[in-house]
Design a protein around this motif. Structure first.
Motif, PDB file in Angstrom:
ATOM      1  N   PRO A   1      23.449  31.781   6.925  1.00  0.00           N
ATOM      2  CA  PRO A   1      22.238  30.958   6.995  1.00  0.00           C
ATOM      3  C   PRO A   1      21.010  31.825   7.253  1.00  0.00           C
ATOM      4  CG  PRO A   1      23.473  30.799   9.052  1.00  0.00           C
ATOM      5  CD  PRO A   1      24.259  31.681   8.146  1.00  0.00           C
ATOM      6  N   PRO A   2      19.831  31.276   6.929  1.00  0.00           N
ATOM      7  CA  PRO A   2      18.614  32.045   7.265  1.00  0.00           C
ATOM      8  C   PRO A   2      18.527  32.236   8.795  1.00  0.00           C
ATOM      9  CG  PRO A   2      18.061  29.856   6.442  1.00  0.00           C
ATOM     10  CD  PRO A   2      19.541  29.966   6.343  1.00  0.00           C
ATOM     11  N   SER A   3      17.877  33.322   9.169  1.00  0.00           N
ATOM     12  CA  SER A   3      17.809  33.588  10.621  1.00  0.00           C
ATOM     13  C   SER A   3      16.503  34.271  11.015  1.00  0.00           C
ATOM     14  CB  SER A   3      18.979  34.477  11.037  1.00  0.00           C
ATOM     15  OG  SER A   3      18.847  35.742  10.430  1.00  0.00           O
ATOM     16  N   LEU A   4      16.242  34.263  12.300  1.00  0.00           N
ATOM     17  CA  LEU A   4      15.118  35.030  12.851  1.00  0.00           C
ATOM     18  C   LEU A   4      15.723  36.137  13.710  1.00  0.00           C
ATOM     19  CD1 LEU A   4      12.677  32.212  14.103  1.00  0.00           C
ATOM     20  CD2 LEU A   4      12.541  33.516  11.970  1.00  0.00           C
TER      21      LEU A   4
ATOM     22  N   PHE B   1      20.123  31.828  14.262  1.00  0.00           N
ATOM     23  CA  PHE B   1      20.517  31.267  12.960  1.00  0.00           C
ATOM     24  C   PHE B   1      19.947  29.865  12.848  1.00  0.00           C
ATOM     25  CE2 PHE B   1      23.616  34.657  13.584  1.00  0.00           C
ATOM     26  CZ  PHE B   1      23.477  35.312  12.373  1.00  0.00           C
ATOM     27  N   LEU B   2      19.279  29.634  11.687  1.00  0.00           N
ATOM     28  CA  LEU B   2      18.482  28.414  11.563  1.00  0.00           C
ATOM     29  C   LEU B   2      19.117  27.390  10.625  1.00  0.00           C
ATOM     30  CD1 LEU B   2      15.011  30.192  11.186  1.00  0.00           C
ATOM     31  CD2 LEU B   2      15.990  29.218  13.268  1.00  0.00           C
TER      32      LEU B   2
ATOM     33  N   LEU C   1      18.032  24.873  15.119  1.00  0.00           N
ATOM     34  CA  LEU C   1      18.786  26.063  15.523  1.00  0.00           C
ATOM     35  C   LEU C   1      20.279  25.792  15.437  1.00  0.00           C
ATOM     36  CD1 LEU C   1      18.463  28.933  16.868  1.00  0.00           C
ATOM     37  CD2 LEU C   1      18.800  27.767  19.043  1.00  0.00           C
ATOM     38  N   ILE C   2      20.983  26.686  14.751  1.00  0.00           N
ATOM     39  CA  ILE C   2      22.439  26.531  14.662  1.00  0.00           C
ATOM     40  C   ILE C   2      23.103  27.279  15.828  1.00  0.00           C
ATOM     41  CG2 ILE C   2      24.505  27.013  13.279  1.00  0.00           C
ATOM     42  CD1 ILE C   2      22.629  27.044  10.799  1.00  0.00           C
ATOM     43  N   GLU C   3      22.646  28.540  15.982  1.00  0.00           N
ATOM     44  CA  GLU C   3      23.314  29.373  16.986  1.00  0.00           C
ATOM     45  C   GLU C   3      22.409  30.546  17.410  1.00  0.00           C
ATOM     46  OE1 GLU C   3      26.739  31.408  15.458  1.00  0.00           O
ATOM     47  OE2 GLU C   3      27.245  32.240  17.435  1.00  0.00           O
TER      48      GLU C   3
END
Lengths: 226, 293
Positions: free
Chosen positions: B113-116, B57-58, B145-147
């Motif tokens: 949130p946006p993520s990869l 999560f970005l 990076l959030i998580e």
């Protein structure tokens, strides 16, 4: 070793496995000499012959055969020794999967002859000397016992051996055929090849008297045939 | 009469030769089946492992462009197989698919949130490599990076089960492979044993050991090669038949892996044939005449 002695043994102990079968063996066989070795089954005749052609190691004493010293003979020297001697067995030991010609060609190829013409010429010569020229393409099982043994004699002659060792060569043959084989061997000796023939057939000694060695009670001694 | 005996002898030799080839082919075919089973299971396990995902999560503008530089940076890690950018909208659509519309109806904004979404190479799907990936990606992305999120317990459980199954399968296959080795070895030893007197006779006429060994080894090589070709042909036909009829059930094994399997079967056949022949011939070259009876 005198120049003419093709086999010489001194103080040799002959073992079969770990059992001493002949002790203090000492004798000489000269160039072109025909010698019998007689004795009961198990008296040590075959073990002595096996020692001479490198099948059994020489444990004690000194021995020379056809220019080879048997003491400390290395495994890779054994084939070279056997090329200087011809070995004849009671049970023929021909290669059963190939013809007479191929049996003989195998020996020549295995011992270094590569030229086909040379191989064919030598095979023709030895087969003629045993009177089997017409049996070139026969398989061993297509021949009589006497004919098979004559092929074995021819095989033994291929490399012009200095010595022929024959272990009961007539053991599987009838008296008439035995005489033929013996006559052949006596003639070979007359041409200069030393022959040591182990047998327990005393009729042969009477038919072709010659120098005789006796294996008895663990001792090898000389006898004079009448 | 003599010709009849000769014909019988030749027929006997041909039968023995054919029997050796047939026995070796069948045993190698069995080895091939074991290899195919291992490859299929490995393929199935890889398919499962490829589904394991790690979400990053970005902390970036949710309405901005896809962060190509971040995607490329994560892709540059050698254990990564695939990286997909998932925008908040795409994440919402997925959640609605999974949980229904009601979940978002009570919320004013989309909180995702946006993520990869990262998928690792099958060989890197294990607890150690995944933890290593997590720490590397945390260092790499820093405040962006959030998580890092993944279904840790579920994945660990699945990996434990997979490892257990693979261990049992490898043990069974190892045992079968050992049986295969013993059977081929025995076949060739018997083949040489039947000609032990021939070896002794060759020695007694003054042939060197290498000269005697050569035709036996060449024959071993030939039988090993021919048996391998037969075994591989049978195996290929079997695999084609099965993959045609059970395409939905069986995982597809790539041609490259099949090629390696065929080479393995051929190497096994030729290798054991030559090595077994070598040892068997040497045994009789060393033996004394009385030991041959």
């Amino acid at each position: 070793m005198p120049e003419t002695a093709k086999i010489k043994m001194e103080n040799v102990q002959i073992y079969q496995d770990k059992n001493l079968v002949l002790k203090n063996v000492g004798f000489e066989i000269s160039d072109g000499e025909f010698v019998y070795m007689v004795g009961k089954t198990g008296s040590g005749k075959s073990s002595l012959l096996k020692t001479l052609y490198g099948e059994l190691p020489l444990e004690e004493g000194t021995a020379h055969v056809a220019g080879f010293e048997l003491n400390g003979l290395k495994t890779k020297q054994v084939p070279m020794l056997r090329r200087k001697i011809g070995i004849i067995f009671q049970d023929f030991q021909l290669l059963t999967d190939r013809t007479v010609g191929d049996n003989l060609a195998f020996v020549l190829r295995a011992t270094g002859t590569t030229q086909k013409e040379e191989i064919n010429k030598r095979i023709a010569e030895v087969l003629e000397s045993v009177n089997l020229k017409t049996k070139l393409h026969k398989y061993p099982h297509e021949l009589s016992g006497g004919e098979q043994q004559r092929v074995v004699v021819a095989r033994a002659l291929l490399n012009n051996p200095e010595v022929i060792l024959a272990d009961e060569p007539t053991g599987n043959l009838d008296p008439e055929t035995s005489n033929e084989i013996l006559r052949l061997l006596v003639n070979i000796a007359a041409k200069g090849t030393s022959v040591l023939l182990a047998t327990h057939d005393y009729d042969l000694l009477r038919a072709y008297p010659s120098r005789t060695l006796i294996c008895s009670n663990g001792i090898l001694s000389e006898a004079q045939t009448r | 009469m003599a010709e009849d005996i000769e014909k019988k002898r030749r027929r006997g030799l041909t039968t023995a030769f054919a029997a050796t080839i047939l026995a070796t082919s069948l045993v190698l075919f069995t080895a091939g089946i074991i290899g195919t089973i291992l490859l299929s299971v490995n393929e199935a396990v890889n398919n499962v492992k490829e589904k394991f995902a790690i979400d990053l999560f970005l902390n970036i503008d949710p309405k901005g462009q896809a962060p190509d530089s971040l995607v490329q940076a994560v892709k540059s890690i050698e254990t990564v197989r695939e990286v997909i950018y998932i925008s908040p909208e795409q994440a919402k659509e997925r959640m609605v698919e999974q949980n229904g519309e009601e979940f978002f109806s009570v919320l004013e904004n989309n909180p995702i949130p946006p993520s990869l979404q990262v998928k690792l190479k099958p060989e890197a799907v294990n607890e150690e490599a995944m933890s290593d990936f997590e720490s590397r990606v945390t260092d790499m992305l820093g405040e962006q990076l959030i998580e890092v999120s993944r279904q840790r317990n579920l994945q660990a459980e699945a990996l434990r089960n997979i490892n257990g199954i693979m261990l049992v399968l490898a043990s069974v296959c190892g045992l079968f492979l050992f049986i295969v080795l013993v059977l081929v070895n025995v076949t060739f030893r018997l083949s040489v044993y039947s000609r032990r007197h021939l070896i002794k006779t060759m020695q007694l006429v003054g042939a060197r050991r290498g000269y005697i060994r050569k035709p036996f080894l060449l024959q071993g090589l030939f039988i090993g090669f021919l048996s391998s070709v037969l075994a591989n042909a049978l195996l290929y036909a079997g695999i084609r038949q099965l993959s045609g009829n059970f395409a939905e059930i069986l995982p597809e094994i790539g041609m490259e892996k099949l090629g390696i399997l065929f080479i393995f079967v051929a190497a096994l056949g030729i290798g054991i044939a030559v090595i077994s022949t070598w040892f068997a011939v040497n045994r009789y070259l060393r033996a004394k005449t009385v030991d041959l009876l």
